[in-house]
Every structure is written in structure tokens, then in C-alpha cells.
Design an enzyme around this catalytic site. Structure first.
Site, PDB file in Angstrom:
ATOM      1  N   GLY A 187       7.185  77.401  65.863  1.00  0.00           N
ATOM      2  CA  GLY A 187       7.844  76.893  64.660  1.00  0.00           C
ATOM      3  C   GLY A 187       8.530  75.590  65.007  1.00  0.00           C
ATOM      4  O   GLY A 187       8.620  75.223  66.184  1.00  0.00           O
ATOM      5  N   GLY A 225      10.960  73.631  66.287  1.00  0.00           N
ATOM      6  CA  GLY A 225      12.121  73.931  67.127  1.00  0.00           C
ATOM      7  C   GLY A 225      13.045  72.748  67.342  1.00  0.00           C
ATOM      8  O   GLY A 225      14.169  72.911  67.819  1.00  0.00           O
ATOM      9  N   ARG A 226      12.564  71.567  67.025  1.00  0.00           N
ATOM     10  CA  ARG A 226      13.442  70.396  67.168  1.00  0.00           C
ATOM     11  C   ARG A 226      13.138  69.372  66.083  1.00  0.00           C
ATOM     12  O   ARG A 226      13.331  68.166  66.271  1.00  0.00           O
ATOM     13  CB  ARG A 226      13.285  69.767  68.542  1.00  0.00           C
ATOM     14  N   LYS A 240      11.577  64.555  64.686  1.00  0.00           N
ATOM     15  CA  LYS A 240      11.415  65.127  66.019  1.00  0.00           C
ATOM     16  C   LYS A 240      12.692  64.772  66.782  1.00  0.00           C
ATOM     17  O   LYS A 240      13.007  63.578  66.914  1.00  0.00           O
ATOM     18  CB  LYS A 240      10.180  64.514  66.697  1.00  0.00           C
ATOM     19  N   ASP A 298      17.306  72.516  73.312  1.00  0.00           N
ATOM     20  CA  ASP A 298      18.437  71.779  72.727  1.00  0.00           C
ATOM     21  C   ASP A 298      18.101  71.091  71.403  1.00  0.00           C
ATOM     22  O   ASP A 298      18.965  70.469  70.784  1.00  0.00           O
ATOM     23  CB  ASP A 298      18.985  70.756  73.742  1.00  0.00           C
ATOM     24  N   GLY A 299      16.837  71.179  70.978  1.00  0.00           N
ATOM     25  CA  GLY A 299      16.454  70.574  69.698  1.00  0.00           C
ATOM     26  C   GLY A 299      16.365  69.053  69.730  1.00  0.00           C
ATOM     27  O   GLY A 299      16.260  68.419  68.683  1.00  0.00           O
ATOM     28  N   ASP A 349      -1.143  74.685  67.557  1.00  0.00           N
ATOM     29  CA  ASP A 349       0.003  74.231  66.757  1.00  0.00           C
ATOM     30  C   ASP A 349       0.100  72.706  66.752  1.00  0.00           C
ATOM     31  O   ASP A 349       0.912  72.149  66.006  1.00  0.00           O
ATOM     32  CB  ASP A 349       1.312  74.840  67.267  1.00  0.00           C
TER      33      ASP A 349
HETATM   34  P1  AMP Z   1       5.317  70.615  71.579  1.00  0.00           P
HETATM   35  O1  AMP Z   1       4.855  70.853  72.969  1.00  0.00           O
HETATM   36  O2  AMP Z   1       6.151  69.371  71.410  1.00  0.00           O
HETATM   37  O3  AMP Z   1       4.210  70.688  70.582  1.00  0.00           O
HETATM   38  O4  AMP Z   1       6.334  71.786  71.254  1.00  0.00           O
HETATM   39  C1  AMP Z   1       5.990  73.154  71.317  1.00  0.00           C
HETATM   40  C2  AMP Z   1       7.096  74.000  70.720  1.00  0.00           C
HETATM   41  O5  AMP Z   1       8.295  73.879  71.479  1.00  0.00           O
HETATM   42  C3  AMP Z   1       7.460  73.650  69.305  1.00  0.00           C
HETATM   43  O6  AMP Z   1       7.789  74.847  68.660  1.00  0.00           O
HETATM   44  C4  AMP Z   1       8.661  72.759  69.489  1.00  0.00           C
HETATM   45  O7  AMP Z   1       9.460  72.705  68.343  1.00  0.00           O
HETATM   46  C5  AMP Z   1       9.371  73.433  70.652  1.00  0.00           C
HETATM   47  N1  AMP Z   1      10.213  72.519  71.428  1.00  0.00           N
HETATM   48  C6  AMP Z   1       9.820  71.554  72.280  1.00  0.00           C
HETATM   49  N2  AMP Z   1      10.875  70.917  72.819  1.00  0.00           N
HETATM   50  C7  AMP Z   1      11.993  71.503  72.315  1.00  0.00           C
HETATM   51  C8  AMP Z   1      13.406  71.311  72.484  1.00  0.00           C
HETATM   52  N3  AMP Z   1      13.881  70.370  73.298  1.00  0.00           N
HETATM   53  N4  AMP Z   1      14.224  72.100  71.791  1.00  0.00           N
HETATM   54  C9  AMP Z   1      13.761  73.029  70.957  1.00  0.00           C
HETATM   55  N5  AMP Z   1      12.462  73.271  70.754  1.00  0.00           N
HETATM   56  C10 AMP Z   1      11.572  72.521  71.428  1.00  0.00           C
HETATM   57 MG    MG Z   2       3.928  70.295  68.755  1.00  0.00          MG
END
Ligand code: AMP
Ligand code: MG
Length: 484
Positions: free
Chosen positions: A91, A93-94, A114, A126-127, A259
Site C-alpha cells: 500500500g 507507505g510514503r 512520494k 519513516d514515510g 506493485d
Molecule cells: P517501492 O520499493 O518504492 O516500490 O516501495 C515498496 C513499498 O514500501 C511501498 O508500499 C512503499 O510505500 C513502501 N516504502 C518504501 N519506503 C518507505 C518508507 N521510507 N517509509 C514507509 N514506506 C516505505
Molecule cells: Mg513502488
């Protein structure tokens, strides 16, 4: 200031919001310590029908740094296969869906964030987004767009003054919030979650939404199954085209989890990506991709596997459909798109099929055999090409391209002969056309990793952003005669 902010006065449409909260959670943006606008995309401002002169940097900061004057913000719900493993805890997450607006072309676009703070899907994260991560996404999306890849864009990047700790950057490291401009943030994984929850009703509702907005031609089919089948076929075709675009420009996305696959067939979400230096199908960009699953050369087959995975949720609403038959032409479609783009990189809009296949495979053999970078090869070809090559095979690449290893001599000789045959086959078309096709399809500046590190160093050391803007300008206008 709110009322006067043209970014807030845009006509926001609650397209996804109106589907109901089965698909998202309403969230709030983080309050940041600082707001410094580092990038704004005036080209996109114009595409929204606004004059960039009427949109101040403070307007950007109010809307896309402080997140004032608009709500609700929707953290989208999705799952996905990450490196082959199903993850039901994903979902936004940030980030969140900030809003949806129409461009002057009539299409609907998402503003998605983002690095805007935590959500119910942050899973202990940490979002936040590092400043370097934000800079890298701005550069990737602008470079890919200029190279003709169907990609999301960067709308703005605001530095936010937080100190972040990351394993893959010297820490503490600086923070930023990016606003992305894309066709949609609905992913393959959005559908996978609904299959996991066994909600065919929500899958059908989302499919109708996707078709209305992004596949309107499928509306011609009054039968729902036929409509969905048409959507799936068109998506397969778009993804085949996207994979061909990545491969021809030498781009390795690096994290092709389901995703990170957009339901519109658009490329998005740039993390540890890289443009290849040497032609090497095994090149892997993410340091955590130990098995090379998402290597440069695996991208087409991974895309096909992701499309196959999407069949599982689709099956819930079309149990009798032969989705496999619709996916089957993927490989041929990919090859055709790839061949067309590679031919253009070699200077030809058209060649007879056998000659085209021979030239492309011999080009790849040559790139394997000689000590030359992928982009350097096409750049040299563009710079050295001379109409005289058409009459005298001996002049072809006589100046610089030498086979240092004796084993490389045969592929170079074979390539020369084939290139010569291709040149002869296109006459009486003026051979000068070749020069112009080469110049329109081979970039003068490529966003290789050392270029990114070179602009990052002055930012990190002295907060000097000039090299970033210089590089950005070059990658936004990569072809001959396209300079700003
Ligand atoms: P990504 O690899 O950027 O596609 O991210 C994969 C998942 O990890 C997604 O659900 C993102 O929202 C979550 N995510 C990545 N980095 C962070 C972060 N620093 N804080 C919270 N969620 C994260
Ligand atoms: Mg992603």
C-alpha cells in the site's frame, strides 16, 4: 494566498475517490521543518493550461510542500509480488494520491506524492524520501520522457529539512517530497489485493473505472467479458511496447514488482534504476537483487510474467475467458516494437524483415564483442556516419571502432557488410535521411550513474544545484537540434 494559488484552483475531479473507501485510506501529510523548491516542471504546468509565469515558487510550496488548501489525500491500497513473493502488507507507505486533474489534451492525470509522511501502510518506515532519491526520480522520468518512453513525470521536488537514516546513503541524509504526475497510480497489485480478499465485485467496479478512463475504446463492447478481454489485450500490448522502449534506450528499472506495474502500461516509480553502460543483458541495477531477477535483459520476460500474474484477479470476474491466448502474442509484439526502435537507432525507418533481423542481431553481437559502451556505439555511429558509407564498405567505422580482441574481428566485419547491404537496400531513398534518423534517435547525453554522482557531489558538498540544472537541461533535450 490559498484562493489565488493556480495549482489549488485547478479543476480537481474525485475520480478514484468516488469509487468509495474500499480502495484507499484518507491520510494527512507530514508537517516538514523546511520547504525549499528544488525542481518545478513548467512544461507540465503548461499542459494543465496554466501560464508558468502566474505560478510562483510559493504556490508550489503551499500546494506541494506544505500540502495546504486541499483534501482528502488518499493512501491507495494494494498488494503485490515482490521478487516473486506475495506481499499482502503493501500500500502507499510514503505517499498518497493528492488529486486528479485533466490536461489540456483531455486526459485525466494523477498528482501522487512520494515522501509525504507515514500512512497505515508504512510498516515501520519513516514515510520519507531522501533528497537524492527525489533527485534521481526527477532525472529518470525526465530523461525517459525525452527518449520517447511512456513514463510518469516529476511535477515538483521540495527539500524538506529532515535528517534521514538509510542503509544505502551516507547518513544522516537530506529529505524531500516529490509530486509525481502520472496517468494512474492503479497498479497490477491493486487488483491482486482484491483477489486476495476475494472481492470480484470490487474487481469489476475497478475494471469499469480503468476502462472508462484509460481504455475508452473497450466501451464499444457491451458484453462485460468481451470488454475486460479487450482491456487485457490492450494492456499486454502497451506493456510489450514499454518493455521495448526500456530495452532500446538501455534502461534497467530494477524493481519490477507487480506493485510497480501501472495498469495503464506507463513506466513509473524510479528507485535503484540505472541506464546500462556496456551492453550486458545480465546487468542488474539493484544491489539487493542478488539473483539478478530484474536484470536489464530479463525485463521483457518479467513483464510477461507480471501480466500472467494479473490473470488471477481477472479470472474472478471472467472465469471462462481464455486470457492465456490474449497474452500469447506478447513475445512477438515485444520483438516487433523492439526491432522498430533499434532500427531507428541504426538510422532506418524501414528495412525488409530479414535484413532488419540480421542487422539487429549482428549489432548486439558486435556490442558484446568490442570494447564500446552501448550509448557510445550509437553516438559514434551518428557522428561518423557519412553518405560515402553507401558506396564504400571500407569506410564504415574506419575511424574509431576497432576490434581490440582478435575474436572481435569477425563480428565487426560481419556488421560492416550487413550495414552496407542495408544502406544499399534503402537507395534510392536519399542516404542523408539516415543521418537525420540517427540524430533523432540517439541521445548526446545519457543519464549514466557517474553523471548522477557528478551532479550529486556539488549538491551534497556545497548545495550547488547548477550542475543538476545543466544535466537536466541536457537530458530533456537529448537529440541533435533539440537543445533548449
Ligand atoms: P517501492 O520499493 O518504492 O516500490 O516501495 C515498496 C513499498 O514500501 C511501498 O508500499 C512503499 O510505500 C513502501 N516504502 C518504501 N519506503 C518507505 C518508507 N521510507 N517509509 C514507509 N514506506 C516505505
Ligand atoms: Mg513502488
Amino acid at each position: 494566498m490559498t484562493a489565488a494559488n493556480p495549482l489549488l484552483a485547478l479543476d480537481y475531479l474525485p475520480a478514484l475517490e468516488s469509487l468509495g473507501d474500499d480502495y484507499y485510506d484518507i491520510v494527512a501529510a507530514a508537517e516538514f521543518k523546511q520547504h525549499i523548491l528544488r525542481f518545478r516542471n513548467n512544461e507540465l504546468v503548461r499542459q494543465l493550461g496554466l501560464d508558468p509565469a502566474t505560478v510562483s515558487d510559493d504556490h508550489f510550496i503551499e500546494a506541494f510542500g506544505k500540502f495546504q488548501g486541499r483534501e482528502p489525500f488518499l493512501a491507495l491500497r494494494y498488494h503485490g509480488y515482490q521478487f516473486g513473493e506475495y506481499n499482502p502488507f503493501l500500500g502507499d507507505g510514503r505517499g498518497f494520491l493528492y488529486g486528479q486533474v485533466r490536461g489540456t489534451n483531455g486526459n485525466l492525470y494523477d498528482f501522487g506524492t512520494k515522501g509525504s509522511g507515514t500512512t497505515p501502510y508504512s510498516r515501520g518506515g519513516d514515510g520519507m524520501l531522501t533528497l537524492k532519491g527525489g533527485v534521481r526520480e526527477v532525472l529518470a522520468s525526465e530523461a525517459l520522457h525525452a527518449l520517447g518512453v511512456n513514463t510518469s513525470r516529476a511535477f515538483s521536488l521540495v527539500e524538506t529539512g529532515e535528517a534521514l537514516w538509510r542503509g544505502d546513503e551516507p547518513s544522516p541524509t537530506r529529505s524531500s517530497v516529490l509530486v509525481r504526475f502520472s496517468q494512474s497510480h492503479i497498479r497490477f497489485g491493486t487488483f491482486e489485493r482484491l483477489e486476495y480478499l476475494n472481492r470480484p465485485d470490487l474487481i469489476a467496479k475497478l475494471l469499469e473505472h480503468v476502462i472508462d478512463l484509460y481504455y475508452p475504446e473497450a466501451r464499444l463492447f457491451t458484453d462485460a467479458q468481451e470488454r475486460y478481454l479487450h482491456f487485457y489485450g490492450e494492456l499486454c500490448d502497451r506493456v510489450a511496447r514499454l518493455a521495448a522502449q526500456w530495452m532500446s534506450v538501455g534502461f534497467c528499472h530494477a524493481v519490477l514488482n507487480t506493485d510497480n506495474m501501472s495498469i495503464t502500461g506507463e513506466s513509473f516509480d524510479y528507485g535503484p534504476y540505472a541506464f546500462i553502460d556496456r551492453y550486458d543483458p545480465r546487468f542488474t541495477a539493484a544491489y539487493f537483487d542478488y539473483g539478478g531477477r530484474y536484470s536489464y535483459g530479463n525485463q521483457p520476460i518479467i513483464c510477461q510474467m507480471n501480466l500472467k500474474a494479473l490473470q488471477k484477479p481477472l479470472k474472478l470476474v471472467m472465469p471462462d475467458a481464455d486470457l492465456e491466448a490474449v497474452l500469447a502474442p506478447f513475445k512477438d509484439r515485444y520483438e516487433a516494437y523492439y526491432q522498430q526502435r533499434m532500427l531507428q537507432k541504426l538510422g532506418f525507418n524501414n528495412l525488409e524483415p530479414e535484413l532488419a533481423t540480421a542487422l539487429i542481431s549482428q549489432t548486439l553481437d558486435l556490442l558484446n564483442a568490442v570494447e564500446v559502451g552501448y550509448h557510445d556505439f550509437f553516438l559514434s555511429l551518428t557522428q561518423q556516419f557519412s553518405p560515402a558509407w553507401g558506396s564504400d564498405v571500407g569506410q564504415i567505422f574506419s575511424a574509431t571502432l576497432r576490434a581490440s580482441d582478435p575474436a572481435a574481428v569477425p563480428p565487426l566485419e560481419a556488421w560492416r557488410q550487413t550495414y552496407h547491404r542495408c544502406l544499399q537496400s534503402v537507395s534510392p531513398e536519399p542516404i542523408e535521411t539516415i543521418a537525420s534518423v540517427l540524430q533523432k534517435n540517439n541521445p548526446q547525453t545519457v543519464l549514466l550513474r557517474p553523471e548522477i554522482e557528478a551532479i550529486w557531489e556539488p549538491i551534497a558538498a556545497e548545495d550547488d544545484w547548477q550542475p543538476f540544472h545543466d544535466l537536466l537541461n541536457k537530458i530533456q533535450h537529448p537529440f541533435w537540434g533539440s537543445e533548449a
